[in-house]
Design a protein around this motif. Structure first.
Motif, PDB file in Angstrom:
ATOM      1  N   GLN A 191       8.169  17.460  24.075  1.00  0.00           N
ATOM      2  CA  GLN A 191       8.443  18.697  24.799  1.00  0.00           C
ATOM      3  C   GLN A 191       8.272  19.893  23.862  1.00  0.00           C
ATOM      4  OE1 GLN A 191       9.496  18.562  28.268  1.00  0.00           O
ATOM      5  NE2 GLN A 191       8.697  16.505  27.872  1.00  0.00           N
ATOM      6  N   GLU A 192       8.051  21.061  24.456  1.00  0.00           N
ATOM      7  CA  GLU A 192       7.812  22.301  23.700  1.00  0.00           C
ATOM      8  C   GLU A 192       8.716  22.489  22.489  1.00  0.00           C
ATOM      9  OE1 GLU A 192       7.222  26.008  25.410  1.00  0.00           O
ATOM     10  OE2 GLU A 192       5.280  25.238  26.090  1.00  0.00           O
ATOM     11  N   GLY A 193      10.017  22.346  22.714  1.00  0.00           N
ATOM     12  CA  GLY A 193      10.985  22.676  21.673  1.00  0.00           C
ATOM     13  C   GLY A 193      11.321  21.525  20.744  1.00  0.00           C
ATOM     14  N   ASP A 194      10.697  20.375  20.942  1.00  0.00           N
ATOM     15  CA  ASP A 194      10.995  19.220  20.084  1.00  0.00           C
ATOM     16  C   ASP A 194      10.575  19.482  18.638  1.00  0.00           C
ATOM     17  OD1 ASP A 194      11.844  17.947  22.353  1.00  0.00           O
ATOM     18  OD2 ASP A 194      10.293  16.390  22.347  1.00  0.00           O
ATOM     19  N   TRP A 195      11.327  18.925  17.721  1.00  0.00           N
ATOM     20  CA  TRP A 195      10.947  19.029  16.307  1.00  0.00           C
ATOM     21  C   TRP A 195       9.861  18.010  15.964  1.00  0.00           C
ATOM     22  CZ3 TRP A 195      12.063  23.157  13.749  1.00  0.00           C
ATOM     23  CH2 TRP A 195      13.279  23.822  13.939  1.00  0.00           C
ATOM     24  N   VAL A 196       8.861  18.472  15.219  1.00  0.00           N
ATOM     25  CA  VAL A 196       7.806  17.595  14.716  1.00  0.00           C
ATOM     26  C   VAL A 196       7.772  17.708  13.196  1.00  0.00           C
ATOM     27  CG1 VAL A 196       5.334  17.092  14.697  1.00  0.00           C
ATOM     28  CG2 VAL A 196       6.421  17.921  16.800  1.00  0.00           C
ATOM     29  N   LEU A 197       7.799  16.585  12.518  1.00  0.00           N
ATOM     30  CA  LEU A 197       7.654  16.562  11.063  1.00  0.00           C
ATOM     31  C   LEU A 197       6.263  16.045  10.709  1.00  0.00           C
ATOM     32  CD1 LEU A 197      10.754  16.842  11.292  1.00  0.00           C
ATOM     33  CD2 LEU A 197      10.939  15.302   9.325  1.00  0.00           C
ATOM     34  N   VAL A 198       5.534  16.796   9.914  1.00  0.00           N
ATOM     35  CA  VAL A 198       4.226  16.363   9.428  1.00  0.00           C
ATOM     36  C   VAL A 198       4.380  16.000   7.957  1.00  0.00           C
ATOM     37  CG1 VAL A 198       1.810  16.993   9.092  1.00  0.00           C
ATOM     38  CG2 VAL A 198       3.068  17.900  11.061  1.00  0.00           C
ATOM     39  N   HIS A 199       3.946  14.796   7.600  1.00  0.00           N
ATOM     40  CA  HIS A 199       4.136  14.321   6.227  1.00  0.00           C
ATOM     41  C   HIS A 199       2.865  13.637   5.725  1.00  0.00           C
ATOM     42  CE1 HIS A 199       6.359  13.012   2.699  1.00  0.00           C
ATOM     43  NE2 HIS A 199       6.019  11.749   2.920  1.00  0.00           N
ATOM     44  N   ASP A 200       2.410  14.030   4.544  1.00  0.00           N
ATOM     45  CA  ASP A 200       1.197  13.454   3.957  1.00  0.00           C
ATOM     46  C   ASP A 200       1.344  11.949   3.729  1.00  0.00           C
ATOM     47  OD1 ASP A 200      -0.179  15.912   3.638  1.00  0.00           O
ATOM     48  OD2 ASP A 200       0.947  16.314   1.793  1.00  0.00           O
ATOM     49  N   ALA A 201       0.328  11.201   4.113  1.00  0.00           N
ATOM     50  CA  ALA A 201       0.316   9.768   3.816  1.00  0.00           C
ATOM     51  C   ALA A 201       0.409   9.518   2.317  1.00  0.00           C
ATOM     52  CB  ALA A 201      -0.959   9.136   4.366  1.00  0.00           C
ATOM     53  N   ALA A 202      -0.066  10.463   1.535  1.00  0.00           N
ATOM     54  CA  ALA A 202      -0.135  10.292   0.081  1.00  0.00           C
ATOM     55  C   ALA A 202       1.161  10.694  -0.635  1.00  0.00           C
ATOM     56  CB  ALA A 202      -1.314  11.095  -0.478  1.00  0.00           C
ATOM     57  N   ARG A 203       2.276  10.795   0.119  1.00  0.00           N
ATOM     58  CA  ARG A 203       3.592  11.066  -0.496  1.00  0.00           C
ATOM     59  C   ARG A 203       4.540   9.916  -0.167  1.00  0.00           C
ATOM     60  NH1 ARG A 203       3.982  16.533  -2.193  1.00  0.00           N
ATOM     61  NH2 ARG A 203       2.439  17.808  -1.119  1.00  0.00           N
ATOM     62  N   PRO A 204       4.431   8.817  -0.924  1.00  0.00           N
ATOM     63  CA  PRO A 204       5.230   7.630  -0.589  1.00  0.00           C
ATOM     64  C   PRO A 204       6.662   7.685  -1.115  1.00  0.00           C
ATOM     65  CG  PRO A 204       3.847   7.172  -2.484  1.00  0.00           C
ATOM     66  CD  PRO A 204       3.512   8.573  -2.047  1.00  0.00           C
ATOM     67  N   ASN A 205       7.005   8.701  -1.875  1.00  0.00           N
ATOM     68  CA  ASN A 205       8.303   8.704  -2.560  1.00  0.00           C
ATOM     69  C   ASN A 205       9.276   9.729  -1.978  1.00  0.00           C
ATOM     70  OD1 ASN A 205       9.958   7.535  -4.564  1.00  0.00           O
ATOM     71  ND2 ASN A 205       9.575   9.236  -5.953  1.00  0.00           N
ATOM     72  N   LEU A 206       9.205   9.960  -0.677  1.00  0.00           N
ATOM     73  CA  LEU A 206      10.157  10.850  -0.014  1.00  0.00           C
ATOM     74  C   LEU A 206      11.528  10.174   0.041  1.00  0.00           C
ATOM     75  CD1 LEU A 206      10.986  13.276   1.798  1.00  0.00           C
ATOM     76  CD2 LEU A 206      10.133  11.935   3.748  1.00  0.00           C
ATOM     77  N   ALA A 207      12.524  10.823  -0.517  1.00  0.00           N
ATOM     78  CA  ALA A 207      13.881  10.256  -0.504  1.00  0.00           C
ATOM     79  C   ALA A 207      14.531  10.507   0.857  1.00  0.00           C
ATOM     80  CB  ALA A 207      14.726  10.889  -1.609  1.00  0.00           C
ATOM     81  N   SER A 224       0.832  -1.190   0.000  1.00  0.00           N
ATOM     82  CA  SER A 224       0.000   0.000   0.000  1.00  0.00           C
ATOM     83  C   SER A 224       0.877   1.254   0.000  1.00  0.00           C
ATOM     84  CB  SER A 224      -0.905   0.009   1.227  1.00  0.00           C
ATOM     85  OG  SER A 224      -0.130   0.147   2.389  1.00  0.00           O
ATOM     86  N   ILE A 225       0.322   2.319  -0.529  1.00  0.00           N
ATOM     87  CA  ILE A 225       1.006   3.611  -0.526  1.00  0.00           C
ATOM     88  C   ILE A 225       1.394   3.989   0.902  1.00  0.00           C
ATOM     89  CG2 ILE A 225       0.524   6.091  -0.822  1.00  0.00           C
ATOM     90  CD1 ILE A 225      -1.033   5.267  -3.375  1.00  0.00           C
ATOM     91  N   LEU A 226       0.479   3.764   1.841  1.00  0.00           N
ATOM     92  CA  LEU A 226       0.736   4.159   3.229  1.00  0.00           C
ATOM     93  C   LEU A 226       1.954   3.434   3.807  1.00  0.00           C
ATOM     94  CD1 LEU A 226       0.005   5.651   5.803  1.00  0.00           C
ATOM     95  CD2 LEU A 226      -1.732   3.910   6.266  1.00  0.00           C
ATOM     96  N   GLU A 227       2.104   2.154   3.489  1.00  0.00           N
ATOM     97  CA  GLU A 227       3.266   1.420   4.008  1.00  0.00           C
ATOM     98  C   GLU A 227       4.577   1.976   3.458  1.00  0.00           C
ATOM     99  OE1 GLU A 227       2.206  -3.120   4.666  1.00  0.00           O
ATOM    100  OE2 GLU A 227       1.146  -2.304   2.926  1.00  0.00           O
ATOM    101  N   HIS A 228       4.570   2.354   2.180  1.00  0.00           N
ATOM    102  CA  HIS A 228       5.773   2.993   1.624  1.00  0.00           C
ATOM    103  C   HIS A 228       6.081   4.287   2.375  1.00  0.00           C
ATOM    104  CE1 HIS A 228       6.452   0.411  -1.856  1.00  0.00           C
ATOM    105  NE2 HIS A 228       5.154   0.441  -2.127  1.00  0.00           N
ATOM    106  N   THR A 229       5.018   5.054   2.645  1.00  0.00           N
ATOM    107  CA  THR A 229       5.211   6.338   3.325  1.00  0.00           C
ATOM    108  C   THR A 229       5.788   6.131   4.720  1.00  0.00           C
ATOM    109  OG1 THR A 229       3.332   7.223   2.095  1.00  0.00           O
ATOM    110  CG2 THR A 229       4.046   8.463   4.043  1.00  0.00           C
ATOM    111  N   LEU A 230       5.237   5.195   5.466  1.00  0.00           N
ATOM    112  CA  LEU A 230       5.727   4.923   6.821  1.00  0.00           C
ATOM    113  C   LEU A 230       7.193   4.498   6.792  1.00  0.00           C
ATOM    114  CD1 LEU A 230       2.560   3.073   8.123  1.00  0.00           C
ATOM    115  CD2 LEU A 230       3.418   5.260   8.984  1.00  0.00           C
ATOM    116  N   ASP A 231       7.553   3.723   5.766  1.00  0.00           N
ATOM    117  CA  ASP A 231       8.924   3.232   5.642  1.00  0.00           C
ATOM    118  C   ASP A 231       9.953   4.353   5.517  1.00  0.00           C
ATOM    119  OD1 ASP A 231       8.672   0.592   5.937  1.00  0.00           O
ATOM    120  OD2 ASP A 231       9.223   0.045   3.880  1.00  0.00           O
ATOM    121  N   CYS A 232       9.506   5.494   5.029  1.00  0.00           N
ATOM    122  CA  CYS A 232      10.443   6.617   4.883  1.00  0.00           C
ATOM    123  C   CYS A 232      10.992   7.049   6.239  1.00  0.00           C
ATOM    124  CB  CYS A 232       9.756   7.819   4.226  1.00  0.00           C
ATOM    125  SG  CYS A 232       9.100   7.510   2.585  1.00  0.00           S
ATOM    126  N   PHE A 233      10.267   6.741   7.325  1.00  0.00           N
ATOM    127  CA  PHE A 233      10.635   7.260   8.645  1.00  0.00           C
ATOM    128  C   PHE A 233      11.020   6.181   9.649  1.00  0.00           C
ATOM    129  CE2 PHE A 233       7.611  10.240   6.757  1.00  0.00           C
ATOM    130  CZ  PHE A 233       8.301  11.437   6.880  1.00  0.00           C
TER     131      PHE A 233
END
Ligand code: CTP
Ligand code: MG
Length: 230
Positions: free
Chosen positions: A97-113, A31-40
């Motif tokens: 925590q307040e200063g922690d970095w958060v990355l938000v990434h669309d499930a529909a972008r499975p090709n993040l290098a 599934s597209i979603l599994e590819h996306t999760l794999d990026c991280f």
């Protein structure tokens, strides 16, 4: 730097016109979603990952990765921004925590290098605001009138397409999103909430092939590409 991830995946994919939400369509046998999760999931700096799904989503539990303890499932909301906000609330429970970095990434972008992910992390590690992967406009741009005719040509050099991941500090992102939603502002990405709060996210030039699958031809294109890659 260490980072948390929120994946909004609670959309219905109406523009895709498929028999299921697009994140569950197949790409190279998964599934597209599994590819996306794999990026991280195997990134050494990942602190935790929250996946925002429709409350009645019947597809996720059937996937092999559904029982992966690294993935925290939460309910999404009516709009993408509501889903992300729910994800952030859960991050707090996980100890963000307040200063922690958060990355938000669309499930529909499975090709993040991985190179783009690491570029984003490295470029923004010491940035006071944060930012996003983005791609400079390539085509000549026209402003259209209601009659479907060109009104003018727009200066392309200052126009970028906003991609994801978008990377911001936990507290700043949470506050900006929550306030913007209360104010009724249109929030189609995280950066627009921070802009509304008066901040200027940085644009990090990424690869154009980290495209969001929106319409059937996007998936066709990516399927062809995957064949070439593997
Ligand atoms: N998304 C979400 N919650 C919503 C709406 C969207 O988590 N209420 C997610 C989608 O699952 C997608 C990402 O946000 O991964 C980007 O949104 P978009 O491409 O618009 O996806 P959909 O809303 O599913 O598609 P459409 O707009 O064509 O219906
Ligand atoms: Mg949508």
């Amino acid at each position: 730097p260490p980072f948390w991830v929120v994946i909004p995946a609670a959309g219905i994919g109406s523009r895709m016109r498929a028999d299921r939400p697009k994140q569950y369509l197949q790409l190279a046998g998964r599934s597209i979603l599994e590819h996306t999760l794999d990026c991280f999931l195997d990134h050494p700096q990942l602190k935790g990952l929250v996946l925002c799904l429709a409350a009645d989503d019947p597809f996720w539990p059937a996937l092999p990765g559904a029982s992966d303890p690294r993935i925290q499932r939460v309910d999404g909301g009516g709009e993408r921004a509501d889903s992300v906000l729910n994800g952030l609330l859960h991050l707090r429970e996980l100890g963000a925590q307040e200063g922690d970095w958060v990355l938000v990434h669309d499930a529909a972008r499975p090709n993040l290098a991985r190179t783009d992910l690491d570029l984003l992390l490295a470029e923004l590690a010491n940035d006071p605001v944060g930012g996003l992967l983005a791609v400079p406009a390539r085509d000549t741009l026209k402003r259209a009138g209601a009659d479907g005719r060109v009104q003018e040509t727009v200066d392309r050099s200052v126009i970028w397409q906003a991609y994801t991941p978008q990377m911001f500090h936990f507290a700043a992102l949470h506050r900006a999103l929550a306030d913007a939603l209360v104010a009724g502002v249109a929030v189609t990405d995280e950066a627009s909430a921070l802009e509304w709060a008066g901040l200027s996210p940085r644009l990090i030039e990424g690869r154009a092939d980290n495209l969001k699958i929106t319409r059937p031809e996007d998936l066709e294109w990516l399927r062809q590409r995957w064949v070439l890659k593997t």
